[in-house]
Each structure stands twice: as structure tokens, then as C-alpha cells.
Scaffold this motif. Structure first.
Motif, PDB file in Angstrom:
ATOM      1  N   TRP A   1       0.826  -1.196   0.000  1.00 64.14           N
ATOM      2  CA  TRP A   1       0.000   0.000   0.000  1.00 64.14           C
ATOM      3  C   TRP A   1       0.868   1.257   0.000  1.00 64.14           C
ATOM      4  O   TRP A   1       1.905   1.312   0.657  1.00 64.14           O
ATOM      5  N   THR A   2       0.409   2.254  -0.749  1.00 62.54           N
ATOM      6  CA  THR A   2       1.143   3.506  -0.922  1.00 62.54           C
ATOM      7  C   THR A   2       0.321   4.654  -0.365  1.00 62.54           C
ATOM      8  O   THR A   2      -0.908   4.694  -0.558  1.00 62.54           O
ATOM      9  N   LYS A   3       0.975   5.591   0.310  1.00 59.25           N
ATOM     10  CA  LYS A   3       0.293   6.790   0.795  1.00 59.25           C
ATOM     11  C   LYS A   3       0.180   7.783  -0.348  1.00 59.25           C
ATOM     12  O   LYS A   3       1.177   8.208  -0.923  1.00 59.25           O
ATOM     13  N   PHE A   4      -1.062   8.151  -0.651  1.00 58.10           N
ATOM     14  CA  PHE A   4      -1.331   9.039  -1.783  1.00 58.10           C
ATOM     15  C   PHE A   4      -2.081  10.274  -1.298  1.00 58.10           C
ATOM     16  O   PHE A   4      -3.061  10.166  -0.564  1.00 58.10           O
ATOM     17  N   GLY A   5      -1.617  11.450  -1.696  1.00 58.52           N
ATOM     18  CA  GLY A   5      -2.249  12.704  -1.295  1.00 58.52           C
ATOM     19  C   GLY A   5      -1.211  13.746  -0.966  1.00 58.52           C
ATOM     20  O   GLY A   5      -0.241  13.944  -1.721  1.00 58.52           O
ATOM     21  N   ASN A   6      -1.404  14.423   0.171  1.00 64.62           N
ATOM     22  CA  ASN A   6      -0.432  15.409   0.634  1.00 64.62           C
ATOM     23  C   ASN A   6      -0.228  15.230   2.133  1.00 64.62           C
ATOM     24  O   ASN A   6      -0.815  14.339   2.748  1.00 64.62           O
ATOM     25  N   ALA A   7       0.604  16.109   2.715  1.00 65.94           N
ATOM     26  CA  ALA A   7       0.932  15.963   4.134  1.00 65.94           C
ATOM     27  C   ALA A   7      -0.290  16.147   5.022  1.00 65.94           C
ATOM     28  O   ALA A   7      -0.384  15.541   6.097  1.00 65.94           O
ATOM     29  N   GLU A   8      -1.265  16.967   4.593  1.00 64.56           N
ATOM     30  CA  GLU A   8      -2.446  17.229   5.409  1.00 64.56           C
ATOM     31  C   GLU A   8      -3.466  16.101   5.313  1.00 64.56           C
ATOM     32  O   GLU A   8      -4.096  15.726   6.300  1.00 64.56           O
ATOM     33  N   HIS A   9      -3.623  15.566   4.127  1.00 61.60           N
ATOM     34  CA  HIS A   9      -4.608  14.486   3.946  1.00 61.60           C
ATOM     35  C   HIS A   9      -4.078  13.491   2.938  1.00 61.60           C
ATOM     36  O   HIS A   9      -3.719  13.851   1.811  1.00 61.60           O
ATOM     37  N   HIS A  10      -4.012  12.246   3.328  1.00 61.77           N
ATOM     38  CA  HIS A  10      -3.560  11.197   2.416  1.00 61.77           C
ATOM     39  C   HIS A  10      -4.259   9.887   2.757  1.00 61.77           C
ATOM     40  O   HIS A  10      -4.729   9.679   3.878  1.00 61.77           O
ATOM     41  N   ASP A  11      -4.344   9.017   1.773  1.00 64.54           N
ATOM     42  CA  ASP A  11      -4.991   7.719   1.909  1.00 64.54           C
ATOM     43  C   ASP A  11      -4.010   6.620   1.522  1.00 64.54           C
ATOM     44  O   ASP A  11      -3.041   6.857   0.782  1.00 64.54           O
ATOM     45  N   GLU A  12      -4.293   5.420   2.015  1.00 72.07           N
ATOM     46  CA  GLU A  12      -3.541   4.249   1.589  1.00 72.07           C
ATOM     47  C   GLU A  12      -4.202   3.666   0.347  1.00 72.07           C
ATOM     48  O   GLU A  12      -5.384   3.301   0.373  1.00 72.07           O
ATOM     49  N   VAL A  13      -3.435   3.580  -0.725  1.00 74.80           N
ATOM     50  CA  VAL A  13      -4.003   3.162  -2.004  1.00 74.80           C
ATOM     51  C   VAL A  13      -3.158   2.050  -2.609  1.00 74.80           C
ATOM     52  O   VAL A  13      -1.991   1.846  -2.243  1.00 74.80           O
ATOM     53  N   ALA A  14      -3.765   1.345  -3.538  1.00 76.87           N
ATOM     54  CA  ALA A  14      -3.076   0.328  -4.339  1.00 76.87           C
ATOM     55  C   ALA A  14      -3.673   0.356  -5.735  1.00 76.87           C
ATOM     56  O   ALA A  14      -4.873   0.624  -5.909  1.00 76.87           O
ATOM     57  N   LEU A  15      -2.835   0.090  -6.733  1.00 79.52           N
ATOM     58  CA  LEU A  15      -3.258   0.131  -8.128  1.00 79.52           C
ATOM     59  C   LEU A  15      -3.205  -1.279  -8.700  1.00 79.52           C
ATOM     60  O   LEU A  15      -2.162  -1.943  -8.651  1.00 79.52           O
ATOM     61  N   ILE A  16      -4.355  -1.748  -9.216  1.00 73.16           N
ATOM     62  CA  ILE A  16      -4.428  -3.088  -9.793  1.00 73.16           C
ATOM     63  C   ILE A  16      -5.160  -3.022 -11.126  1.00 73.16           C
ATOM     64  O   ILE A  16      -5.841  -2.028 -11.416  1.00 73.16           O
ATOM     65  N   PRO A  17      -5.040  -4.052 -11.967  1.00 71.33           N
ATOM     66  CA  PRO A  17      -5.850  -4.081 -13.200  1.00 71.33           C
ATOM     67  C   PRO A  17      -7.341  -4.101 -12.855  1.00 71.33           C
ATOM     68  O   PRO A  17      -7.761  -4.749 -11.889  1.00 71.33           O
ATOM     69  N   TYR A  18      -8.133  -3.417 -13.658  1.00 72.88           N
ATOM     70  CA  TYR A  18      -9.560  -3.315 -13.368  1.00 72.88           C
ATOM     71  C   TYR A  18     -10.248  -4.679 -13.387  1.00 72.88           C
ATOM     72  O   TYR A  18     -11.159  -4.929 -12.599  1.00 72.88           O
ATOM     73  N   ASP A  19      -9.787  -5.582 -14.254  1.00 77.50           N
ATOM     74  CA  ASP A  19     -10.446  -6.890 -14.328  1.00 77.50           C
ATOM     75  C   ASP A  19     -10.063  -7.812 -13.171  1.00 77.50           C
ATOM     76  O   ASP A  19     -10.539  -8.944 -13.088  1.00 77.50           O
ATOM     77  N   ARG A  20      -9.200  -7.347 -12.224  1.00 75.83           N
ATOM     78  CA  ARG A  20      -8.866  -8.140 -11.044  1.00 75.83           C
ATOM     79  C   ARG A  20      -9.603  -7.652  -9.794  1.00 75.83           C
ATOM     80  O   ARG A  20      -9.343  -8.151  -8.688  1.00 75.83           O
ATOM     81  N   VAL A  21     -10.500  -6.696  -9.945  1.00 76.18           N
ATOM     82  CA  VAL A  21     -11.227  -6.165  -8.786  1.00 76.18           C
ATOM     83  C   VAL A  21     -12.071  -7.259  -8.136  1.00 76.18           C
ATOM     84  O   VAL A  21     -12.137  -7.375  -6.904  1.00 76.18           O
ATOM     85  N   ASP A  22     -12.722  -8.087  -8.954  1.00 70.42           N
ATOM     86  CA  ASP A  22     -13.538  -9.175  -8.402  1.00 70.42           C
ATOM     87  C   ASP A  22     -12.703 -10.106  -7.533  1.00 70.42           C
ATOM     88  O   ASP A  22     -13.124 -10.529  -6.457  1.00 70.42           O
ATOM     89  N   ALA A  23     -11.499 -10.436  -8.007  1.00 72.38           N
ATOM     90  CA  ALA A  23     -10.623 -11.335  -7.250  1.00 72.38           C
ATOM     91  C   ALA A  23     -10.227 -10.712  -5.912  1.00 72.38           C
ATOM     92  O   ALA A  23     -10.115 -11.407  -4.899  1.00 72.38           O
ATOM     93  N   PHE A  24     -10.015  -9.395  -5.904  1.00 70.29           N
ATOM     94  CA  PHE A  24      -9.657  -8.711  -4.652  1.00 70.29           C
ATOM     95  C   PHE A  24     -10.813  -8.751  -3.650  1.00 70.29           C
ATOM     96  O   PHE A  24     -10.612  -9.030  -2.461  1.00 70.29           O
ATOM     97  N   ILE A  25     -12.025  -8.497  -4.124  1.00 76.87           N
ATOM     98  CA  ILE A  25     -13.182  -8.471  -3.218  1.00 76.87           C
ATOM     99  C   ILE A  25     -13.444  -9.856  -2.644  1.00 76.87           C
ATOM    100  O   ILE A  25     -13.727 -10.010  -1.449  1.00 76.87           O
TER     101      ILE A  25
END
Length: 719
Positions: free
Chosen positions: A27-51
Motif C-alpha cells: 500500500w502507498t500513501k497518496f495525497g499530501n501531508a495534510e490528507h492522504h490515503d492508503e491506495v493500491a493500483l491493480i488491473p480493473y479486471d482483477r477487482v472481483d478477485a480482490f473483493i
């Protein structure tokens, strides 16, 4: 961990496992110093497998539902950031966000027991779980999905574990020994109890379910036995009469079941009573099977026997069986009232899936508000013959004693209906029909009173709208027969004039029956239930009859014989073969139903050269011929027809290309560039979702296609 400010700096990850979870991603912190989220980038057709992987959490097994969703069209933004969404979906743990328990941050401790008067939390209740994440399909790169995890822990607002095997304080003493019961197991157990399955069989299936989470243990089995027994006692003692006054009882039911009510309008001086019922499971089925497919209406059921008629909306499931996804109880079908509850139903579907739309709407009543249905659903309207065919046949058999007269009357009525495309004067044909059978006084009195004043309206509707297929008519009739068997039971005749009784029967016995049918088919369990469900329509029963079991009498083909599959010595005779108005001598057909013998004979008949086509194909052919005659050479109408034809042709070509391609990337690479702003251009990936992917062909045995279909099927059960 370093904070990145651009999505393009987030690494793309594609775990090799068929199913993966958050622990398998970096997981990568995305945003700025005031507000950021933990995000991950995957292929769209793998979303079902993640859920699916997230749902299989050992410590907190759960499911995720779509709490909110939004969608944009490609090209709608002239300027955009690299994290703008094309599709946005908020997935929330199904044990939240609402909290059905009472008390403070920690839910009240109590023994494991069921109590319908107290909304104390139960393991299968919503517990205020805050676990949720967002899936963004990127606008600039539609083949990628950005996952934003807002809360990864399955805890309530106070930070306490609120469900699953680790939920100790919230459940009470002996939490380690309390079996975990998810919504699916509870619904399975309730459905079996409502359907009258013996308790020992229910307990066996119940224990099989909870052992997936708790393992095999004597204490667990003992508690499970107590749970099933107590749940059965509660269901048996429950009553539809929450109040002696029917209207007050319905108000109480609506207040207690807000999630299952999509529209409610109480009786007043200016408004008619309207109650729209749709459970959360029915909503998911409507979104799953109704999107880019056909929605069917079973109109005004019980208009003579119930206090308020019942209107049902159905979709065709994976086996093309009619599945009820909404019930509307009302006496008023005026445009204003229908517009209110239809719009409420559409808005509810769009709140979960913004891109949900219907490809066609099938009606069974010529008096339906067709313009309203077209405006709301934005789709063509089709007409089903099943209601008029069933009504005519039932009354012919009931009011005419001679079997030969029954055959001839039914055949003549079918000839009149078929003649609407032949330029025959239907008024003269009806007058001749009344004269030829004037001696059949009982049936003719019924026909003159019930059908003659409105026969032109019905024939006009058949002539002007496409006719639905026999398979659709058979599925719709199967639902109608099942509904009638459930409601018109002699033991409940005294309650037919109470709305709360009707609501109770729909949401318990009928809902449980269809839920268990779908569960048995998709999980390959309850084999007897599955086999009965598969054979519940005449169409599927007809498919089991081999072609060589059908023989015709001679060249005139006045009738056909169908050899019985159970007893090879007995045969059934089908008169007027090849017509929707064919009549069989079996008991099912004599009750006015569309039997398997008629459908099978018509299947064989349509392959014979020179024979008349079915009414559905005839209406389709007539529409195409009519369209070809409209444009006048040299007129603007020719330009419009040409533009529409090329637009449809382009969509069909893309559908065929998508369905035949095993790699979506090869299709994407062939797509043209799309200019979206003056500052630059961007490459748009996948096409917009208006192109629905048809199911793969049976001869395509690719392992990749099979796995994707399996995951999609499993995900539909999870969401």
C-alpha cells in the motif's frame, strides 16, 4: 512511508493468485501531508478477485455490498486530474454501517439467544462495522483500478471488534464457543423452515455451514441445534397480524422493515394505497439479471379475490426462469401512481448501480400504460400472449364438454389472432366465429361479456408491439402458477382480505422458495431442490424430450403425437401443431397451462420447410418489413434510417469483437484516439459499459474465460 502526489507514481500490482486480499498488496500513501490515503493500483479486471479475497478473511469472514456508486461517460470531462474516476464504487462490510444493537460503544453482553421483541445484537445482525474501501476506475486509464482503503479493520466506532470469531465482548460469555452465523447461513436456515423441511435435515445443513468458520466441535453443534430449534419456534409462532386493524398492522410492518420497502403511500382522501416491496436480495438480483436484459410484468394478480391486486416485476435468471424482484400491492394503476413507484424503484437501483438500465419490458396486459413504461425504462415494450391464451383455454375447457369442440374453438381463436398480419378483417372473422359456435352458449356468453368489448384493443397491441417468445411466456406462467399455489391455500382463505397476510406470505414463504432455488443452483447443493427448480418451466421440461419422440399424422399435419418419456406405451396428442394456440390432451394443458408437449411439438415444427413461423418471429419479421417501407427515396428519413442502421451495426460489431476476444487489451489497442480538450489528447481504454458482454460460447473452453465467469458468479453472491 513516503507520500506520493500523483497516481502515476503508484506502482501497478497484479498478484498471481486467483484470489488475493489487502495483505497481498503493498500500500502507498497518496495525497499530501495534510490528507492522504492508503491506495493500491491493480488491473480493473482483477477487482472481483480482490473483493472475494477480502471476504475470505479468517478472523472476520464477511461480505461487501455496494453502499454508493457513481459513473461518468467517456468524454464528459474536458480537463481532469490523473485520479479522476470513470466509475466510483464504495464497498462496505455487510455488518455495517448501521448498528442494530443498543447501548454504548460496546454492544450489550447477553447469552446467545433469539428474541424478536428486543433488537439486541445477534451475530448475524449489522453491528456498526466501519470497514470499507473505494474502487475507482480511472478516467485517464480505464483498464486500471485504484483501491482506496479507508478502514481495514472490522471494528465499530469505539474500536472494538464487532463481528466474527474474535468478537468476544459484544457477544457475551463464551464467545469462543458461539458459532459464527453469516447472513447466508441464516437465510438458508429460515428458507428451509418456511418451506417445511424436517428439522433434522435443516440442522444438518446448518451445521455444515457454520463448520466452515468454526470447525467441528461438540459445543458448536449443540449451540447450533438450539439455534435451529429456537428459530423454528419463533417462525412457527410468528403471525401476520401485528394489529387487529389491517391498515395499522401494515404501518407497523413498514416501520419495522424499512429496508424492504421502496415505496409506501397510505390511503387518504386524495391518494390510493400503494405498497412497494423489494428485499435487499431482490435488489441485487434485479441489478444482476435485469441490467441490459428484459424485465417482465405479471399484472393485477388476484384482482377478484385479494383486497388489493398484486403487481410483480420479474427478471430472467441464469436459467431463464422468471425471478420476482419487486412486488407492488395496490388497486390504482393510474399514470400518476405508477409513475411514483416506478421512479422510486429505478432510483433505488441507480443508487447501487448508476449505469443500470433495461433492454426491454414485457407486458401481459393490453391496458398497461405503455407510454409511461417507455418513458421511465427508456426501452422497447414487448407483449406476452400467456395471459390471454391461458384465460381462453381455461374457459373453453370449463364451459365446453366436447373435446372436439374445444379443439376447434381454440384453433379458430388462434387463427383470428394470427390474421392480424394477413390483412384480414378481424371484425368479420369474429362475427363468423360467434355464428359458427352459437350453440356453445356458456362459453359465448363469457366471451361476449369479458372479451368482445376489448378484443380490438388486445389485437391492436399484438399487431403494434413485438410478441414475446414461448420460453418467456412459459417462465412467466410458471411464476404465476407458483404464486397461486402459495397464496390460494384453503387454510388461508379467511385472510385473503388482509394486506398484512399477503405481505407475510410474499416475504416469507415465496421469497424463501426463490432464494433457496437460486442458492441450490449456484452452490450445487440441495440436489432435489435444484432439480425441481430446473424443471419448473414447461420450456425446460420440453428440452428433455428427444426430437424422435414427436411424430405427425400425415402431410396435412393436423395433429402430432408425443411419446411419453416415463411410459413408452402412452402418447399425448397435440392438435393444431406449430401454433401458440395448440392444444394438448394432457392434464396440465387441460388446466389452461402451456405444457411441455405443445412447446416440444412447436420446436420440431419450426424446422419443417414451408410451415408457418411462430407469432414472435412473425411480429419481428413484420416490424423489419415495416421499417424498410417507411423511408422515401431522396428524403431525410433515408438519412435517419441510414444513421440508425450504422449506429446499430457498429454496436453489434463491437459486441461480437468483445465476446470473441480472449484479451481485452487487443480490442482496446484498436480503438481510435478520443480528443477531450484543446490542451492535449488522451488514450481511452475500455469502451463504455453500454456494450454488454454476452455470455461466452459453449465451444470456448478457455481456462481464463471459465475462471472469470466463476469469479463473477461468486461475486454476485457476495455483493
Amino acid at each position: 512511508m513516503e507520500i506520493v502526489e500523483s497516481v502515476r507514481k503508484v506502482p501497478l500490482q497484479d498478484p498471481p493468485e486467483d484470489e488475493f486480499c489487502a495483505a497481498d498488496l503493498t500500500w502507498t500513501k497518496f495525497g499530501n501531508a495534510e490528507h492522504h490515503d492508503e491506495v493500491a493500483l491493480i488491473p480493473y479486471d482483477r477487482v472481483d478477485a480482490f473483493i472475494i479475497g477480502e471476504c475470505s478473511n479468517v478472523e472476520c469472514p464477511t461480505r461487501f455490498h455496494i453502499e454508493r456508486g457513481r459513473k461518468r461517460a467517456i468524454g464528459s470531462l474536458k480537463e481532469y486530474k490523473d485520479d479522476e474516476y470513470l466509475e466510483y464504487r464504495l464497498y462496505w462490510c455487510s455488518f455495517g454501517p448501521e448498528n442494530y444493537g443498543e447501548g454504548g460503544g460496546i454492544l450489550p453482553s447477553r447469552r446467545y439467544r433469539l428474541n424478536t421483541r428486543n433488537r439486541a445484537a445477534r451475530p448475524q445482525s449489522m453491528r456498526g462495522c466501519t470497514c470499507h474501501f473505494v474502487v475507482k476506475r480511472l478516467y485517464a486509464r480505464p483498464y486500471l483500478a485504484l483501491i482506496i482503503y479507508n478502514e481495514r479493520r472490522h471494528v465499530n466506532k469505539s474500536g472494538f471488534v464487532c463481528h466474527g470469531p474474535l468478537d468476544r465482548d459484544a457477544i457475551g460469555p463464551g464467545a469462543k464457543n458461539v458459532p459464527y452465523i453469516c447472513n447466508e447461513i441464516q437465510q438458508q436456515t429460515m428458507s428451509m423452515i418456511y418451506l417445511g423441511i424436517p428439522e433434522e435435515n435443516i440442522l444438518e445443513k446448518h451445521i455444515e455451514g457454520i463448520q466452515r468458520y468454526c470447525g467441528s466441535d461438540a459445543k458448536v453443534n449443540s449451540l447450533a441445534s438450539q439455534y435451529v430449534h429456537k428459530l423454528g419456534m419463533i417462525i412457527k409462532r410468528s403471525t401476520h397480524e401485528l394489529d387487529l386493524d389491517d391498515q395499522a398492522s401494515i404501518r407497523m410492518w413498514v416501520e419495522r422493515n424499512k429496508k424492504s420497502v421502496f415505496f409506501y403511500q397510505d390511503t387518504s382522501e386524495s391518494d390510493q394505497f400503494v405498497l412497494g416491496i423489494q428485499t435487499e436480495w431482490q435488489l441485487q438480483q434485479m441489478i444482476r439479471f435485469g441490467h441490459c436484459s428484459v424485465v417482465v410484468a405479471d399484472s393485477t394478480f388476484g384482482i377478484k379475490r385479494l383486497k388489493y391486486p398484486l403487481f410483480t416485476l420479474l427478471v430472467f435468471d441464469s436459467r431463464q426462469h422468471a425471478l420476482p424482484v419487486a412486488w407492488v400491492i395496490t388497486r390504482s394503476f393510474s399514470k400518476p401512481n405508477m409513475s411514483k413507484w416506478l421512479n422510486a424503484l429505478i432510483d433505488r437501483a441507480h443508487s447501487v448501480e448508476p449505469g443500470w438500465r433495461v433492454s426491454g419490458f414485457v407486458i401481459d396486459d393490453a391496458a398497461a400504460e405503455i407510454d409511461l413504461l417507455r418513458d421511465i425504462f427508456c426501452c422497447p415494450v414487448l407483449f406476452s400472449l400467456w395471459r390471454i391464451r391461458r384465460s381462453w383455454l381455461r374457459n373453453i375447457v370449463k364451459k365446453c364438454d366436447n373435446i372436439e369442440v374445444q379443439r376447434e374453438i381454440f384453433k379458430r381463436l388462434g387463427t383470428i389472432v394470427y390474421s392480424i398480419w394477413g390483412g384480414v378483417n378481424t371484425s368479420l372473422a369474429l362475427e363468423q366465429f360467434l355464428q359458427d359456435f352459437v350453440d356453445q352458449t356458456d362459453f359465448m356468453d363469457y366471451f361476449r361479456a369479458s372479451w368482445l368489448p376489448k378484443i380490438e384493443m388486445w389485437l391492436s397491441t399484438m399487431r403494434n408491439f413485438p410478441i414475446a417468445s414461448q420460453e418467456a411466456s412459459g417462465a412467466l406462467e410458471a411464476y404465476h402458477v407458483k404464486l397461486k399455489a402459495k397464496l390460494f391455500d384453503d387454510s388461508h382463505l379467511g385472510a385473503l382480505q388482509r394486506v398484512d397476510w399477503l405481505v407475510h406470505k410474499l416475504t416469507t414463504e415465496l421469497h424463501s422458495s426463490y432464494w433457496l432455488d437460486r442458492f441450490a443452483d449456484e452452490s450445487d447443493s440441495f440436489q432435489s431442490v435444484k432439480e425441481e427448480y430446473i424443471a419448473s418451466t414447461s420450456w425446460h421440461r420440453a428440452l428433455r424430450i428427444p426430437d424422435d419422440a414427436v411424430t405427425f399424422n400425415d402431410k396435412d399435419r393436423l395433429f402430432a403425437k408425443v411419446v411419453s418419456q416415463k411410459d413408452g406405451k402412452s402418447t399425448r396428442i397435440v392438435w393444431n401443431p406449430g401454433s401458440e394456440f395448440a392444444l394438448c390432451d394432457c392434464s396440465w394443458s387441460m388446466q389452461g397451462n402451456l405444457c411441455k408437449h405443445v412447446i416440444k411439438v412447436n420446436m420440431v415444427f419450426e424446422n419443417i420447410k414451408g410451415c408457418q413461423p411462430s407469432m414472435s418471429f412473425k411480429s419481428f419479421e413484420d416490424i423489419l418489413i415495416d421499417l424498410s417501407r417507411k423511408p422515401v427515396d431522396g428524403s431525410i428519413a433515408v438519412d435517419l434510417s441510414l444513421a440508425w442502421t450504422h449506429q446499430i451495426l457498429d454496436q453489434i460489431e463491437k459486441l461480437v469483437e468483445l465476446s470473441n476476444s480472449l484479451d481485452i487489451g487487443t480490442v482496446v489497442n484498436k480503438m481510435p484516439l478520443n480528443w477531450v480538450s484543446k490542451k492535449g489528447r488522451t488514450y481511452i481504454g475500455k469502451p463504455t459499459s453500454r456494450f454488454a458482454l454476452p455470455p461466452p460460447k459453449s465451444n470456448q473452453k478457455s481456462l481464463i474465460v471459465y475462471k472469470r465467469n466463476r469469479k463473477r458468479k461468486r461475486l454476485s453472491q457476495l455483493c
